[in-house]
Design an enzyme around this catalytic site. Structure first.
Site, short mmCIF file in Angstrom:
data_model
loop_
_atom_site.label_atom_id
_atom_site.label_comp_id
_atom_site.label_asym_id
_atom_site.label_seq_id
_atom_site.Cartn_x
_atom_site.Cartn_y
_atom_site.Cartn_z
N SER A 142 -3.25 -6.91 0.30
CA SER A 142 -2.76 -6.71 -1.09
C SER A 142 -1.18 -6.71 -0.89
CB SER A 142 -3.38 -5.50 -1.92
OG SER A 142 -2.33 -5.32 -3.27
N TYR A 155 -4.64 3.39 -2.66
CA TYR A 155 -4.87 1.99 -2.34
C TYR A 155 -3.85 1.43 -1.23
CZ TYR A 155 -5.66 -2.97 -3.45
OH TYR A 155 -6.17 -4.16 -3.37
N ALA A 157 -2.37 3.05 0.99
CA ALA A 157 -2.58 3.80 2.38
C ALA A 157 -3.77 3.13 2.74
CB ALA A 157 -2.74 5.15 1.98
N SER A 158 -4.55 2.89 2.24
CA SER A 158 -5.95 2.29 2.93
C SER A 158 -5.56 0.70 3.19
CB SER A 158 -7.04 2.21 1.95
OG SER A 158 -6.76 1.44 0.67
N LYS A 159 -4.94 0.08 2.64
CA LYS A 159 -4.40 -1.26 3.06
C LYS A 159 -3.28 -1.49 4.05
CE LYS A 159 -7.09 -3.48 -0.01
NZ LYS A 159 -8.31 -4.15 0.39
#
Length: 272
Positions: A142, A155, A157-159
Protein backbone atom coordinates in the site's frame (compact mmCIF):
# COMPACT_ATOMS: atom_id res chain seq x y z
CA UNK A 1 -1.12 -10.05 -21.57
CA UNK A 2 -3.32 -13.08 -22.25
CA UNK A 3 -0.35 -15.42 -21.95
CA UNK A 4 1.36 -13.77 -18.98
CA UNK A 5 0.40 -16.55 -16.57
CA UNK A 6 -0.58 -19.35 -18.93
CA UNK A 7 0.04 -22.75 -17.34
CA UNK A 8 1.58 -21.14 -14.27
CA UNK A 9 0.55 -22.29 -10.80
CA UNK A 10 -0.59 -19.16 -8.95
CA UNK A 11 -1.33 -19.25 -5.22
CA UNK A 12 -3.46 -16.34 -3.97
CA UNK A 13 -4.25 -15.60 -0.34
CA UNK A 14 -7.23 -13.48 0.62
CA UNK A 15 -8.93 -14.89 -2.47
CA UNK A 16 -12.53 -14.91 -1.25
CA UNK A 17 -13.28 -11.27 -2.13
CA UNK A 18 -11.93 -8.01 -3.49
CA UNK A 19 -8.51 -7.97 -5.12
CA UNK A 20 -7.87 -11.68 -4.47
CA UNK A 21 -11.13 -12.73 -6.08
CA UNK A 22 -10.49 -10.49 -9.10
CA UNK A 23 -7.04 -12.02 -9.50
CA UNK A 24 -8.45 -15.52 -9.33
CA UNK A 25 -10.90 -14.92 -12.18
CA UNK A 26 -8.48 -12.93 -14.34
CA UNK A 27 -5.51 -15.23 -13.98
CA UNK A 28 -7.59 -18.35 -14.55
CA UNK A 29 -8.92 -16.72 -17.71
CA UNK A 30 -5.30 -16.14 -18.75
CA UNK A 31 -4.67 -19.87 -18.45
CA UNK A 32 -3.19 -20.09 -14.97
CA UNK A 33 -3.86 -22.88 -12.48
CA UNK A 34 -5.13 -20.88 -9.51
CA UNK A 35 -4.94 -22.04 -5.91
CA UNK A 36 -7.24 -19.98 -3.71
CA UNK A 37 -6.76 -19.48 0.01
CA UNK A 38 -8.92 -17.63 2.55
CA UNK A 39 -10.83 -18.30 5.77
CA UNK A 40 -14.26 -18.59 4.12
CA UNK A 41 -14.49 -22.08 2.66
CA UNK A 42 -17.97 -21.45 1.27
CA UNK A 43 -16.92 -18.37 -0.70
CA UNK A 44 -13.78 -20.07 -1.99
CA UNK A 45 -15.76 -23.07 -3.22
CA UNK A 46 -18.19 -20.82 -5.09
CA UNK A 47 -15.36 -18.92 -6.78
CA UNK A 48 -13.40 -22.05 -7.66
CA UNK A 49 -16.56 -23.73 -8.96
CA UNK A 50 -17.38 -20.72 -11.12
CA UNK A 51 -13.86 -20.72 -12.57
CA UNK A 52 -14.06 -24.44 -13.39
CA UNK A 53 -17.51 -23.99 -14.94
CA UNK A 54 -15.93 -21.47 -17.31
CA UNK A 55 -13.22 -23.95 -18.32
CA UNK A 56 -10.53 -22.74 -15.93
CA UNK A 57 -8.40 -24.67 -13.49
CA UNK A 58 -8.88 -23.87 -9.82
CA UNK A 59 -8.65 -25.48 -6.41
CA UNK A 60 -9.25 -23.94 -3.00
CA UNK A 61 -7.97 -24.48 0.51
CA UNK A 62 -9.25 -22.96 3.72
CA UNK A 63 -6.39 -21.00 5.31
CA UNK A 64 -5.90 -18.58 8.16
CA UNK A 65 -2.54 -17.04 7.22
CA UNK A 66 -1.68 -16.46 10.88
CA UNK A 67 -1.44 -20.25 11.30
CA UNK A 68 1.82 -21.65 9.83
CA UNK A 69 0.38 -25.17 9.56
CA UNK A 70 -2.54 -23.95 7.45
CA UNK A 71 -0.16 -21.97 5.23
CA UNK A 72 1.86 -25.12 4.70
CA UNK A 73 -1.28 -27.03 3.72
CA UNK A 74 -2.17 -24.29 1.20
CA UNK A 75 1.19 -24.68 -0.53
CA UNK A 76 1.04 -28.48 -0.37
CA UNK A 77 -2.42 -28.35 -1.96
CA UNK A 78 -0.89 -26.47 -4.90
CA UNK A 79 1.93 -28.98 -5.22
CA UNK A 80 -0.32 -32.04 -4.92
CA UNK A 81 -2.83 -30.68 -7.44
CA UNK A 82 -0.68 -28.91 -10.00
CA UNK A 83 2.89 -30.06 -9.35
CA UNK A 84 4.52 -26.94 -7.96
CA UNK A 85 4.25 -23.19 -7.41
CA UNK A 86 5.20 -20.49 -9.92
CA UNK A 87 3.65 -17.40 -8.31
CA UNK A 88 2.74 -16.66 -4.70
CA UNK A 89 0.56 -13.60 -4.17
CA UNK A 90 0.40 -12.55 -0.52
CA UNK A 91 -2.82 -10.59 -0.65
CA UNK A 92 -4.56 -11.47 2.63
CA UNK A 93 -4.72 -8.40 4.82
CA UNK A 94 -6.68 -6.24 7.20
CA UNK A 95 -6.66 -2.50 7.85
CA UNK A 96 -7.42 -0.20 10.77
CA UNK A 97 -8.54 3.36 11.49
CA UNK A 98 -7.71 4.86 14.89
CA UNK A 99 -5.12 7.09 16.52
CA UNK A 100 -2.32 5.36 18.38
CA UNK A 101 -3.42 7.31 21.47
CA UNK A 102 -6.68 5.38 21.48
CA UNK A 103 -6.01 2.02 19.87
CA UNK A 104 -5.83 -1.20 21.88
CA UNK A 105 -2.51 -2.99 21.52
CA UNK A 106 -4.31 -6.19 20.54
CA UNK A 107 -5.43 -4.43 17.36
CA UNK A 108 -1.83 -3.71 16.35
CA UNK A 109 -0.82 -7.30 17.08
CA UNK A 110 -3.67 -8.51 14.87
CA UNK A 111 -2.51 -6.29 12.00
CA UNK A 112 1.03 -7.63 12.26
CA UNK A 113 -0.15 -11.24 12.55
CA UNK A 114 -2.19 -11.08 9.35
CA UNK A 115 -0.32 -8.62 7.14
CA UNK A 116 3.28 -9.39 8.11
CA UNK A 117 3.36 -12.85 9.61
CA UNK A 118 0.81 -14.10 7.08
CA UNK A 119 3.27 -13.16 4.33
CA UNK A 120 6.20 -14.74 6.17
CA UNK A 121 4.30 -17.98 6.83
CA UNK A 122 3.27 -18.49 3.22
CA UNK A 123 6.69 -17.55 1.83
CA UNK A 124 8.42 -20.01 4.16
CA UNK A 125 6.67 -23.04 2.69
CA UNK A 126 6.43 -21.81 -0.90
CA UNK A 127 10.06 -20.73 -1.21
CA UNK A 128 11.65 -24.07 -2.25
CA UNK A 129 9.12 -24.48 -5.05
CA UNK A 130 9.49 -20.87 -6.18
CA UNK A 131 13.27 -21.23 -6.25
CA UNK A 132 12.89 -24.37 -8.38
CA UNK A 133 10.57 -22.60 -10.84
CA UNK A 134 12.47 -19.28 -10.70
CA UNK A 135 9.06 -17.87 -9.93
CA UNK A 136 7.56 -14.76 -8.37
CA UNK A 137 6.52 -13.60 -4.92
CA UNK A 138 4.13 -10.65 -4.88
CA UNK A 139 3.34 -8.77 -1.69
CA UNK A 140 0.21 -6.63 -1.91
CA UNK A 141 1.27 -3.59 0.05
CA UNK A 142 0.00 0.00 0.00
CA UNK A 143 0.97 3.65 -0.12
CA UNK A 144 0.93 3.22 3.68
CA UNK A 145 3.96 0.99 3.19
CA UNK A 146 5.83 3.85 1.53
CA UNK A 147 5.09 6.59 4.08
CA UNK A 148 3.40 6.56 7.46
CA UNK A 149 -0.35 6.99 7.17
CA UNK A 150 -1.93 8.85 10.12
CA UNK A 151 -4.71 6.94 11.80
CA UNK A 152 -3.28 3.68 10.44
CA UNK A 153 -0.24 3.02 12.64
CA UNK A 154 -0.67 -0.76 12.68
CA UNK A 155 -1.42 -0.92 8.98
CA UNK A 156 1.60 1.17 7.99
CA UNK A 157 3.85 -0.76 10.37
CA UNK A 158 2.74 -4.11 8.99
CA UNK A 159 3.23 -3.02 5.38
CA UNK A 160 6.67 -1.58 6.14
CA UNK A 161 7.56 -4.88 7.80
CA UNK A 162 6.33 -6.78 4.74
CA UNK A 163 8.50 -4.58 2.51
CA UNK A 164 11.63 -5.12 4.59
CA UNK A 165 11.09 -8.86 4.67
CA UNK A 166 10.45 -9.18 0.92
CA UNK A 167 13.34 -6.93 -0.07
CA UNK A 168 15.69 -9.03 2.05
CA UNK A 169 14.28 -12.21 0.53
CA UNK A 170 14.99 -10.78 -2.92
CA UNK A 171 18.61 -10.06 -2.04
CA UNK A 172 19.17 -13.47 -0.48
CA UNK A 173 17.93 -15.08 -3.69
CA UNK A 174 19.75 -12.91 -6.23
CA UNK A 175 21.59 -15.93 -7.65
CA UNK A 176 18.54 -18.21 -7.61
CA UNK A 177 16.38 -16.30 -10.07
CA UNK A 178 13.57 -15.51 -7.65
CA UNK A 179 11.47 -12.50 -8.60
CA UNK A 180 10.04 -10.45 -5.72
CA UNK A 181 7.61 -7.60 -6.36
CA UNK A 182 6.03 -5.21 -3.87
CA UNK A 183 2.73 -3.98 -5.30
CA UNK A 184 1.16 -0.79 -3.94
CA UNK A 185 -2.44 -0.18 -5.01
CA UNK A 186 -4.12 3.07 -4.15
CA UNK A 187 -7.36 3.09 -2.17
CA UNK A 188 -9.31 0.21 -3.69
CA UNK A 189 -13.03 -0.59 -3.62
CA UNK A 190 -12.84 -3.84 -1.66
CA UNK A 191 -14.17 -5.37 1.54
CA UNK A 192 -10.96 -4.49 3.40
CA UNK A 193 -12.32 -0.98 4.01
CA UNK A 194 -15.50 -2.23 5.67
CA UNK A 195 -13.61 -4.75 7.80
CA UNK A 196 -11.01 -2.20 8.96
CA UNK A 197 -10.56 -2.36 12.71
CA UNK A 198 -11.35 0.55 15.00
CA UNK A 199 -9.62 1.45 18.27
CA UNK A 200 -11.27 -1.37 20.22
CA UNK A 201 -10.92 -4.00 17.50
CA UNK A 202 -14.46 -3.87 16.13
CA UNK A 203 -14.99 -3.46 12.38
CA UNK A 204 -15.79 0.04 11.16
CA UNK A 205 -18.55 -1.31 8.88
CA UNK A 206 -18.41 1.49 6.34
CA UNK A 207 -15.80 3.39 4.36
CA UNK A 208 -15.14 7.10 4.86
CA UNK A 209 -13.88 7.49 1.31
CA UNK A 210 -15.66 8.07 -2.02
CA UNK A 211 -16.06 4.71 -3.78
CA UNK A 212 -16.22 6.33 -7.21
CA UNK A 213 -12.67 7.65 -6.86
CA UNK A 214 -11.12 4.33 -5.89
CA UNK A 215 -9.34 1.75 -8.01
CA UNK A 216 -11.33 -1.37 -8.80
CA UNK A 217 -10.04 -4.83 -7.83
CA UNK A 218 -9.99 -5.74 -11.52
CA UNK A 219 -7.67 -2.83 -12.29
CA UNK A 220 -5.30 -3.93 -9.56
CA UNK A 221 -5.33 -7.53 -10.82
CA UNK A 222 -4.42 -6.43 -14.35
CA UNK A 223 -1.57 -4.18 -13.18
CA UNK A 224 -0.14 -6.90 -10.95
CA UNK A 225 -0.17 -9.36 -13.87
CA UNK A 226 1.74 -6.86 -15.98
CA UNK A 227 4.23 -6.35 -13.16
CA UNK A 228 4.83 -10.09 -12.91
CA UNK A 229 5.40 -10.31 -16.64
CA UNK A 230 7.94 -7.48 -16.47
CA UNK A 231 9.43 -8.84 -13.23
CA UNK A 232 9.21 -5.44 -11.60
CA UNK A 233 10.56 -4.76 -8.12
CA UNK A 234 8.07 -2.08 -7.11
CA UNK A 235 4.65 -1.67 -8.68
CA UNK A 236 3.07 1.75 -8.04
CA UNK A 237 -0.41 1.80 -9.52
CA UNK A 238 -1.68 5.37 -9.51
CA UNK A 239 -0.57 8.99 -9.28
CA UNK A 240 -0.80 9.18 -5.48
CA UNK A 241 1.60 6.29 -5.00
CA UNK A 242 4.09 7.55 -7.58
CA UNK A 243 3.98 11.05 -6.10
CA UNK A 244 4.52 9.68 -2.58
CA UNK A 245 7.53 7.66 -3.72
CA UNK A 246 9.05 10.70 -5.46
CA UNK A 247 8.27 13.46 -2.94
CA UNK A 248 9.51 11.42 0.03
CA UNK A 249 13.02 11.50 -1.42
CA UNK A 250 13.19 15.29 -1.53
CA UNK A 251 10.55 16.78 0.79
CA UNK A 252 9.52 14.27 3.47
CA UNK A 253 8.31 16.96 5.91
CA UNK A 254 6.04 18.40 3.23
CA UNK A 255 4.69 14.89 2.62
CA UNK A 256 3.94 14.54 6.33
CA UNK A 257 1.78 17.68 6.21
CA UNK A 258 0.01 16.58 3.04
CA UNK A 259 -0.84 13.18 4.46
CA UNK A 260 -2.14 14.77 7.65
CA UNK A 261 -4.30 17.21 5.70
CA UNK A 262 -5.78 14.56 3.42
CA UNK A 263 -6.56 12.09 6.20
CA UNK A 264 -7.96 14.81 8.46
CA UNK A 265 -10.54 15.63 5.78
CA UNK A 266 -12.07 12.15 5.93
CA UNK A 267 -15.56 12.01 7.45
CA UNK A 268 -15.31 11.22 11.19
CA UNK A 269 -11.51 11.38 10.96
CA UNK A 270 -9.72 10.53 14.23
CA UNK A 271 -7.32 13.37 13.49
CA UNK A 272 -8.20 16.65 15.18
Amino acid sequence: MKNTLENKVVVITGASSGIGEAMAFLYAAQGACVVLGARSTEKLQLIAGDIRAKGGRAVCCRVDVTDPAECRELIETAVRTFGGVDVLICNAGISMRALFDDVELDVLHRLMDVNFWGTVNCCKYALPYLQASRGSIVGISSVAGLHGLPGRTGYSASKYAMTGFLETLRIENLKKGLHVMIACPGFTASNVRFAALTADGTQQGETPRDEAKMMTPEQVARIVARGIRRRKRLCLMEAEGRATHFVKKFAPAFLDRMFYMVMAREPDSPLK
